[in-house]
Structures are given as C-alpha cells and as structure tokens.
Design a protein around this motif. Structure first.
Motif, PDB file in Angstrom:
ATOM      1  N   ILE A   1      26.416 -64.673 -23.806  1.00 10.70           N
ATOM      2  CA  ILE A   1      25.461 -63.574 -23.934  1.00 10.70           C
ATOM      3  C   ILE A   1      24.828 -63.251 -22.581  1.00 10.70           C
ATOM      4  O   ILE A   1      24.173 -62.221 -22.439  1.00 10.70           O
ATOM      5  N   HIS A   2      25.033 -64.118 -21.584  1.00  8.25           N
ATOM      6  CA  HIS A   2      24.503 -63.924 -20.230  1.00  8.25           C
ATOM      7  C   HIS A   2      25.644 -63.572 -19.281  1.00  8.25           C
ATOM      8  O   HIS A   2      26.635 -64.280 -19.214  1.00  8.25           O
ATOM      9  N   ARG A   3      25.483 -62.488 -18.545  1.00  9.55           N
ATOM     10  CA  ARG A   3      26.501 -62.135 -17.546  1.00  9.55           C
ATOM     11  C   ARG A   3      26.519 -63.164 -16.416  1.00  9.55           C
ATOM     12  O   ARG A   3      27.568 -63.449 -15.853  1.00  9.55           O
ATOM     13  N   HIS A   4      25.342 -63.687 -16.080  1.00  4.88           N
ATOM     14  CA  HIS A   4      25.214 -64.657 -14.987  1.00  4.88           C
ATOM     15  C   HIS A   4      23.896 -65.399 -15.155  1.00  4.88           C
ATOM     16  O   HIS A   4      23.030 -64.978 -15.920  1.00  4.88           O
ATOM     17  N   ALA A   5      23.760 -66.484 -14.436  1.00  7.81           N
ATOM     18  CA  ALA A   5      22.493 -67.221 -14.424  1.00  7.81           C
ATOM     19  C   ALA A   5      21.562 -66.590 -13.391  1.00  7.81           C
ATOM     20  O   ALA A   5      21.998 -65.844 -12.514  1.00  7.81           O
ATOM     21  N   ASN A   6      20.291 -66.915 -13.487  1.00  4.31           N
ATOM     22  CA  ASN A   6      19.314 -66.426 -12.530  1.00  4.31           C
ATOM     23  C   ASN A   6      19.308 -67.352 -11.310  1.00  4.31           C
ATOM     24  O   ASN A   6      18.874 -68.506 -11.408  1.00  4.31           O
ATOM     25  N   PRO A   7      19.767 -66.874 -10.144  1.00  5.58           N
ATOM     26  CA  PRO A   7      19.813 -67.734  -8.957  1.00  5.58           C
ATOM     27  C   PRO A   7      18.439 -68.233  -8.516  1.00  5.58           C
ATOM     28  O   PRO A   7      18.329 -69.279  -7.882  1.00  5.58           O
ATOM     29  N   VAL A   8      17.391 -67.498  -8.870  1.00  7.66           N
ATOM     30  CA  VAL A   8      16.038 -67.908  -8.475  1.00  7.66           C
ATOM     31  C   VAL A   8      15.638 -69.212  -9.162  1.00  7.66           C
ATOM     32  O   VAL A   8      14.872 -69.999  -8.607  1.00  7.66           O
ATOM     33  N   LYS A   9      16.168 -69.473 -10.354  1.00  9.46           N
ATOM     34  CA  LYS A   9      15.871 -70.740 -11.036  1.00  9.46           C
ATOM     35  C   LYS A   9      16.329 -71.925 -10.200  1.00  9.46           C
ATOM     36  O   LYS A   9      15.611 -72.913 -10.061  1.00  9.46           O
ATOM     37  N   VAL A  10      17.516 -71.837  -9.648  1.00 14.38           N
ATOM     38  CA  VAL A  10      18.036 -72.941  -8.840  1.00 14.38           C
ATOM     39  C   VAL A  10      17.232 -73.067  -7.546  1.00 14.38           C
ATOM     40  O   VAL A  10      16.941 -74.177  -7.099  1.00 14.38           O
ATOM     41  N   THR A  11      16.841 -71.941  -6.960  1.00 11.36           N
ATOM     42  CA  THR A  11      15.998 -71.975  -5.761  1.00 11.36           C
ATOM     43  C   THR A  11      14.680 -72.677  -6.068  1.00 11.36           C
ATOM     44  O   THR A  11      14.188 -73.474  -5.257  1.00 11.36           O
ATOM     45  N   LEU A  12      14.113 -72.414  -7.234  1.00 12.54           N
ATOM     46  CA  LEU A  12      12.883 -73.087  -7.650  1.00 12.54           C
ATOM     47  C   LEU A  12      13.104 -74.583  -7.789  1.00 12.54           C
ATOM     48  O   LEU A  12      12.286 -75.387  -7.336  1.00 12.54           O
ATOM     49  N   TRP A  13      14.215 -74.988  -8.400  1.00 10.82           N
ATOM     50  CA  TRP A  13      14.516 -76.415  -8.543  1.00 10.82           C
ATOM     51  C   TRP A  13      14.609 -77.085  -7.170  1.00 10.82           C
ATOM     52  O   TRP A  13      14.106 -78.191  -6.985  1.00 10.82           O
ATOM     53  N   ILE A  14      15.252 -76.427  -6.218  1.00 19.10           N
ATOM     54  CA  ILE A  14      15.392 -76.986  -4.866  1.00 19.10           C
ATOM     55  C   ILE A  14      14.016 -77.110  -4.217  1.00 19.10           C
ATOM     56  O   ILE A  14      13.688 -78.142  -3.615  1.00 19.10           O
ATOM     57  N   THR A  15      13.177 -76.089  -4.359  1.00 18.26           N
ATOM     58  CA  THR A  15      11.829 -76.108  -3.790  1.00 18.26           C
ATOM     59  C   THR A  15      10.992 -77.233  -4.392  1.00 18.26           C
ATOM     60  O   THR A  15      10.309 -77.969  -3.674  1.00 18.26           O
ATOM     61  N   LEU A  16      11.059 -77.388  -5.718  1.00 21.14           N
ATOM     62  CA  LEU A  16      10.304 -78.460  -6.378  1.00 21.14           C
ATOM     63  C   LEU A  16      10.789 -79.832  -5.946  1.00 21.14           C
ATOM     64  O   LEU A  16       9.980 -80.755  -5.745  1.00 21.14           O
ATOM     65  N   MET A  17      12.095 -79.986  -5.795  1.00 16.18           N
ATOM     66  CA  MET A  17      12.652 -81.269  -5.357  1.00 16.18           C
ATOM     67  C   MET A  17      12.188 -81.597  -3.934  1.00 16.18           C
ATOM     68  O   MET A  17      11.781 -82.725  -3.647  1.00 16.18           O
ATOM     69  N   LEU A  18      12.220 -80.618  -3.044  1.00 17.36           N
ATOM     70  CA  LEU A  18      11.771 -80.858  -1.667  1.00 17.36           C
ATOM     71  C   LEU A  18      10.272 -81.160  -1.617  1.00 17.36           C
ATOM     72  O   LEU A  18       9.836 -82.020  -0.854  1.00 17.36           O
ATOM     73  N   ALA A  19       9.477 -80.465  -2.417  1.00  8.75           N
ATOM     74  CA  ALA A  19       8.039 -80.725  -2.444  1.00  8.75           C
ATOM     75  C   ALA A  19       7.746 -82.134  -2.947  1.00  8.75           C
ATOM     76  O   ALA A  19       6.887 -82.840  -2.393  1.00  8.75           O
ATOM     77  N   GLU A  20       8.467 -82.562  -3.973  1.00  2.00           N
ATOM     78  CA  GLU A  20       8.247 -83.903  -4.531  1.00  2.00           C
ATOM     79  C   GLU A  20       8.670 -84.994  -3.542  1.00  2.00           C
ATOM     80  O   GLU A  20       7.970 -86.003  -3.395  1.00  2.00           O
ATOM     81  N   THR A  21       9.789 -84.801  -2.875  1.00  2.00           N
ATOM     82  CA  THR A  21      10.225 -85.819  -1.909  1.00  2.00           C
ATOM     83  C   THR A  21       9.287 -85.878  -0.707  1.00  2.00           C
ATOM     84  O   THR A  21       9.034 -86.958  -0.172  1.00  2.00           O
ATOM     85  N   THR A  22       8.738 -84.747  -0.305  1.00  5.90           N
ATOM     86  CA  THR A  22       7.769 -84.738   0.788  1.00  5.90           C
ATOM     87  C   THR A  22       6.484 -85.441   0.360  1.00  5.90           C
ATOM     88  O   THR A  22       5.910 -86.230   1.106  1.00  5.90           O
ATOM     89  N   LYS A  23       6.042 -85.168  -0.860  1.00  5.26           N
ATOM     90  CA  LYS A  23       4.817 -85.790  -1.373  1.00  5.26           C
ATOM     91  C   LYS A  23       4.951 -87.306  -1.468  1.00  5.26           C
ATOM     92  O   LYS A  23       4.016 -88.042  -1.206  1.00  5.26           O
ATOM     93  N   LYS A  24       6.149 -87.777  -1.801  1.00  2.26           N
ATOM     94  CA  LYS A  24       6.378 -89.220  -1.911  1.00  2.26           C
ATOM     95  C   LYS A  24       6.676 -89.876  -0.568  1.00  2.26           C
ATOM     96  O   LYS A  24       6.875 -91.082  -0.500  1.00  2.26           O
ATOM     97  N   GLY A  25       6.718 -89.087   0.495  1.00  2.00           N
ATOM     98  CA  GLY A  25       6.943 -89.633   1.820  1.00  2.00           C
ATOM     99  C   GLY A  25       8.406 -89.901   2.137  1.00  2.00           C
ATOM    100  O   GLY A  25       8.710 -90.550   3.135  1.00  2.00           O
ATOM    101  N   ALA A  26       9.303 -89.404   1.334  1.00  2.00           N
ATOM    102  CA  ALA A  26      10.723 -89.630   1.575  1.00  2.00           C
ATOM    103  C   ALA A  26      11.321 -88.602   2.517  1.00  2.00           C
ATOM    104  O   ALA A  26      12.416 -88.781   3.022  1.00  2.00           O
TER     105      ALA A  26
END
Length: 92
Positions: free
Chosen positions: A62-87
C-alpha cells in the motif's frame, strides 16, 4: 553503519518509485523492497511500511516507498545517544 545502508536502500527505492522516470516494472519494485527488507529487522520494516506485512512485495504494497526522513531520524537519535553516553567524541 547498518543504518547508513538502510538509508541508501530507502533512498534508492524513493527515487526509483517517484518522479517522471519512476519504474513501472513489478520486478524492479519487488527487488527494491527486498533490498530494504534484507537490511532491516521485522520491527524496523513495519515502522517503515505501517500496515504492510513483512512479506509484502513492493508491487503489492500500500506504500509506494518508505519515508527516508524516518531513517535520518533514527541515525540522528543513535548519534545523540552515543554522544550522551560518551562513546562518540565531538571536536571541542
């Protein structure tokens, strides 16, 4: 690194399924969706394509494609969490 690969395949599907040169071939649509399926887990896949089953092909979705912004958000959240943990250290 895996999320960067997910972003690549989601963008490839987005560009291949939109615009004046979008594909009309069900085989190509199915292959692009299979590429996304191979690099995501079932939960991630369902977040990208809500309402579809994990086994749904690109041509029958039912979806022609996924929303690329969702993956960009996941990458941003992952980088923010790793920075917060000092990694991940940023420059001063």
């Amino acid at each position: 690194l895996r999320l960067i690969v997910v972003q690549y395949f989601v963008m490839a599907e987005y560009l291949g399924r939109t615009g004046p040169n979008c594909t009309q071939s069900p085989k190509v649509m199915d292959r692009m969706r299979a590429d996304v399926r191979m690099v995501t887990g079932p939960k991630e896949f369902l977040l990208l394509y809500p309402g579809d089953e994990v086994t749904t092909t690109g041509s029958r979705s039912i979806h022609r494609h996924a929303n690329p912004v969702k993956v960009t958000l996941w990458i941003t959240l992952m980088l923010a969490e790793t920075t917060k943990k000092g990694a991940l250290y940023t420059q001063p």
